[in-house]
Scaffold this active site. Structure first.
Site, PDB file in Angstrom:
ATOM      1  CB  SER A 157      -0.891   0.004   1.254  1.00  0.00           C
ATOM      2  OG  SER A 157      -1.502   1.256   1.434  1.00  0.00           O
ATOM      3  CE1 TYR A 170      -4.180  -2.695   4.968  1.00  0.00           C
ATOM      4  CE2 TYR A 170      -3.475  -0.577   4.080  1.00  0.00           C
ATOM      5  CZ  TYR A 170      -3.943  -1.862   3.885  1.00  0.00           C
ATOM      6  OH  TYR A 170      -4.166  -2.322   2.605  1.00  0.00           O
ATOM      7  CE  LYS A 174      -1.435  -4.244   2.992  1.00  0.00           C
ATOM      8  NZ  LYS A 174      -1.594  -5.494   2.234  1.00  0.00           N
TER       9      LYS A 174
END
Length: 265
Positions: A157, A170, A174
């Site tokens: 991401s 998150y 990533k």
């Protein structure tokens, strides 16, 4: 009810090279980016095993891809060791090999600043998004790629490339996935290539909280003035898995409509 087949725009120059006859496993593939990737691979002549948690959604996805001659599905949780072993075995049993792996499964159960995040949720994010992807590579390597070679693409991401307040955990998972991609590329060469893509906001249900109700406002912060669609990611993944990328490994392609250059998220 079977959903309409995904239609992707035809890329200039036609298809990528070397995917016809290959066998792929795509995690988190019942909808969104994962299903879009699976569709592109089937369009290129590959056979695909789809994994995700919900059997009904997987059955619909297989039908969308043309049925068992083109795709099979194995339901389970991406961080479950027994599920990983079963999915890899059933892929090889059904189609005779496992040449390609796409680690798309990911979670983001909380929107939180790091100083406030529940550590149990943080561990789960890392477990699924980073360690889960590593475990899928280990499983595929033991069962097929270690002897026969192959290619892996990890779906990271843009939040793993630069800070993303509110989804920072998150993003940290990533970023770890990008680091794992680079190290695996060094360890597994020359027979297995490992790359990643890092999308910004792609119009999927998963990313909905980041743009719903203000899509044009968010899109205006992108130099290309639109958010991503699943076909944008699927095309990049197909390239990285293909023979056209046979001299590419350990790389992360940022797919972001230029937003990181413009200072956005």
């Amino acid at each position: 009810m079977v959903s309409k087949r995904l239609v992707r725009p035809q890329a200039p120059g036609g298809s990528v090279q070397g995917l016809a006859g290959k066998v792929a496993l795509v995690t988190g593939a019942s909808r969104g980016i994962g299903l879009g990737i699976a569709q592109r691979l089937v369009d290129e002549g590959a056979k695909v095993c789809l994994t995700a948690r919900k059997p009904e959604a997987l059955e619909e996805a297989v039908a969308t891809l043309g049925g068992p001659d083109h795709a099979i599905a194995v339901a389970g949780k991406a961080d479950d060791p027994e599920h990983r072993t079963d999915a890899v075995r059933r892929t090889i049993d059904a189609f005779g090999s496992l040449d390609l792996l796409v680690n798309n499964a990911g979670i983001n159960p909380v929107l939180s600043m790091l100083v406030d995040i529940d550590l149990g949720a943080a561990r789960k994010i890392v477990e699924v998004n980073a360690l889960g992807a590593l475990a899928w590579v280990q499983e595929a390597h033991r069962a097929w790629m270690g002897e026969h070679g192959g290619a892996v693409v990890n779906i990271s991401s843009v939040s793993g490339v630069k800070p993303a307040p509110g989804i920072a955990m998150y993003g940290a998972s990533k970023a770890m996935l990008i680091s794992l991609t680079e190290s695996l590329a060094v360890e597994l060469g020359p027979t297995v290539r490992v790359n990643a893509v890092a999308p910004a906001i792609v119009k999927t249900q998963f990313a909905g909280p980041l743009f719903e109700g203000r899509e044009q406002e968010v899109a205006d912060s992108y130099p290309l003035k639109r958010l991503g669609v699943v076909e944008d990611v699927a095309g990049a993944v197909a390239y990285l898995l293909s023979d056209d990328a046979s001299w590419v490994t350990g790389q992360t392609i940022t797919l972001d409509g230029g937003v990181t250059l413009a200072g956005g998220h």
